[in-house]
Design a protein around this motif. Structure first.
Motif, mmCIF file in Angstrom:
data_model
loop_
_atom_site.group_PDB
_atom_site.id
_atom_site.type_symbol
_atom_site.label_atom_id
_atom_site.label_comp_id
_atom_site.label_asym_id
_atom_site.label_seq_id
_atom_site.Cartn_x
_atom_site.Cartn_y
_atom_site.Cartn_z
ATOM 1 N N HIS A 155 0.526 -1.107 0.041
ATOM 2 C CA HIS A 155 -0.025 -0.324 -0.183
ATOM 3 C C HIS A 155 0.893 1.154 0.234
ATOM 4 C CE1 HIS A 155 -3.431 -2.287 0.299
ATOM 5 N NE2 HIS A 155 -3.074 -3.170 1.667
ATOM 6 N N ARG A 156 0.569 2.528 -0.188
ATOM 7 C CA ARG A 156 0.941 4.108 -0.301
ATOM 8 C C ARG A 156 0.628 4.013 0.923
ATOM 9 N NH1 ARG A 156 1.735 8.051 -4.615
ATOM 10 N NH2 ARG A 156 3.684 7.135 -4.646
ATOM 11 N N CYS A 158 -0.910 7.189 3.552
ATOM 12 C CA CYS A 158 -1.609 8.404 4.326
ATOM 13 C C CYS A 158 -2.156 8.227 5.209
ATOM 14 C CB CYS A 158 -2.661 8.627 3.346
ATOM 15 S SG CYS A 158 -4.035 8.065 3.257
ATOM 16 N N LYS A 160 -4.129 10.947 8.700
ATOM 17 C CA LYS A 160 -4.868 12.843 8.680
ATOM 18 C C LYS A 160 -5.275 12.328 9.944
ATOM 19 C CE LYS A 160 -8.697 8.922 7.531
ATOM 20 N NZ LYS A 160 -10.163 9.138 6.619
ATOM 21 N N PHE A 170 -4.868 15.753 5.916
ATOM 22 C CA PHE A 170 -4.872 14.565 4.448
ATOM 23 C C PHE A 170 -3.794 14.505 4.239
ATOM 24 C CE2 PHE A 170 -4.801 12.075 1.081
ATOM 25 C CZ PHE A 170 -5.068 11.906 1.350
ATOM 26 N N VAL A 172 -0.507 12.072 2.063
ATOM 27 C CA VAL A 172 0.017 11.223 1.638
ATOM 28 C C VAL A 172 1.338 10.906 1.687
ATOM 29 C CG1 VAL A 172 -0.231 9.945 -0.672
ATOM 30 C CG2 VAL A 172 -0.995 11.561 -0.438
ATOM 31 N N TYR A 190 1.095 15.451 -1.089
ATOM 32 C CA TYR A 190 2.404 14.664 -1.088
ATOM 33 C C TYR A 190 3.504 15.436 -0.184
ATOM 34 C CZ TYR A 190 0.226 11.852 -4.554
ATOM 35 O OH TYR A 190 -1.002 10.922 -5.234
ATOM 36 N N ARG A 214 -3.461 5.050 1.090
ATOM 37 C CA ARG A 214 -4.152 5.329 -0.417
ATOM 38 C C ARG A 214 -5.155 5.224 -0.576
ATOM 39 N NH1 ARG A 214 -2.921 9.923 -3.352
ATOM 40 N NH2 ARG A 214 -5.726 11.002 -3.886
ATOM 41 N N GLU A 216 -8.570 4.209 -3.347
ATOM 42 C CA GLU A 216 -8.697 4.870 -5.053
ATOM 43 C C GLU A 216 -9.989 5.143 -4.683
ATOM 44 O OE1 GLU A 216 -6.268 4.749 -6.818
ATOM 45 O OE2 GLU A 216 -5.103 3.963 -5.036
#
Length: 371
Positions: A155-156, A158, A160, A170, A172, A190, A214, A216
């Motif tokens: 996963h990427r 992120c 919050k 928020f 990433v 980012y 993150r 989709e």
């Protein structure tokens, strides 16, 4: 002849000027007067209201409840749609009812569950609604461990705030070092991991973040209208995929939204958001208030703000099925008038007319245009 309805929106989003417009253009042809309060004298909702006040700053939640009760009595409010200090206000529902004001808001228990995103994820997972993997972090070391675990799973990452709304905070995570590439074009979400870690190590207080994959697109926001009997009267999904927006009645999104709204007492208006994790929808967020984009359901032939006010007044609108689903659309900015001075204009009760505001363009709320 039915009496007019007085509705109050406190410190609400600029986009709710459209919520107000729909109340006035209600299919019952009933007179509606709107009171608005805000801390910003240039909020377009103040100019759009019939009467308005600037809110005092720095009030505790308890003091704000007293202020709100006073507003309801002095202004003759029939229905109050609270956003600011919602939790404190709904805890005093009986006092507002004694003052003749119905709250268009969920139960105190529902607000408490969904104020904190970690608590919300645990709660909805317990009733079978899929949620993304997540980690609650407060320190730099916890952040690094969470990011590494998510990245190892493909996963990427992120993060919050655990409490918050509207996408504030928020970001990433990227492994790319800070460079001119981060300064080209418009600012984006980012942030390099090393800069975040350094900021956390230098911070005087811990943070309270959720770190997760993150998710989709598409993003689907399901607007729900739920009665005090815990039965959903309306559920329609608004889809977002890049600039393109649309509508859906697909049960992949609506069924878990109904389960949450009915199971947790999300009475009146709520907004339940989903995104994709791989090939399945998972919960993104739950808002215990009307969504800023709720007015977009007018493209499906329904006036949801008015149905919600009727429900708050004890006039059950019954199950509402949109007669059609509107075509795909996009959202663009447009001008709205502002008040000509710092003090909001007021309705002149004796003459029953509104003093006109000087039309000052304000890039405030988004209007919808078909694609």
């Amino acid at each position: 002849m039915l009496s007019r309805v007085r509705v109050w929106l406190n410190r609400t989003y600029a986009e709710n000027v459209f919520f107000m417009d729909q109340l006035r253009r209600n299919p019952s042809d009933r007179a509606v007067e709107i009171h608005a309060t805000h801390g910003d004298p240039d909020s377009p909702v103040l100019a759009a209201a019939d009467t308005a006040d600037l809110e005092p700053e720095g009030l505790s939640s308890a003091a704000y409840v007293e202020y709100a009760l006073d507003q309801c009595v002095r202004r003759g409010i029939d229905v109050f749609v609270p956003r600011l200090h919602q939790a404190a206000i709904v805890a005093h529902r009986a006092e507002f009812a004694a003052a003749g004001t119905a709250l268009l808001a969920p139960t105190p228990e529902a607000v408490a569950v969904f104020e904190d995103k970690a608590t919300a994820y645990e709660a909805v997972r317990s009733v079978g609604v899929p949620v993304p993997p997540w980690h609650r972090v407060r320190t730099a070391d916890e952040l690094v461990a969470a990011v590494e675990e998510l990245e190892a799973a493909g996963h990427r990452a992120c993060f919050k705030p655990a409490a918050g709304a509207g996408g504030v905070g928020f970001r990433v995570i990227t492994r790319s070092p800070f460079s001119l590439a981060h300064l080209n074009g418009f600012p984006g979400p980012y942030v390099p991991l090393d800069l975040v870690v350094d900021a956390l190590r230098r911070a005087e207080e811990p943070v309270d973040w959720l770190v997760m994959p993150r998710l989709e697109q598409p993003e689907v926001s399901v607007d729900c209208l739920t009665g005090p009997d815990n039965r959903v009267r309306l559920a329609v999904g608004r889809t977002k995929n890049g600039r393109r927006r649309g509508f859906t009645l697909d049960e992949r999104w609506l069924a878990p939204a109904r389960l949450i709204a009915e199971g947790f007492g999300l009475h009146h208006l709520s907004n339940i958001q989903f995104r994709m994790l791989g090939d399945r929808p998972v919960l993104l967020d739950v808002n215990t208030r009307p969504a800023g984009g709720l007015h977009q359901l007018s493209l499906c032939g329904v006036n949801v703000p008015w149905a919600a006010v009727r429900l708050a007044l004890g006039e059950d609108p019954g199950v509402i099925e949109p007669p059609f689903l509107g075509q795909d659309y996009t959202v663009v900015s447009g001008p709205r008038p502002l008040t000509p001075a710092a003090l909001p204009r007021q309705r002149v009760e004796s003459a029953d007319v509104v003093l006109p505001a000087v039309p000052v363009p304000a890039a405030s709320a988004g209007e919808v245009l078909p694609l």
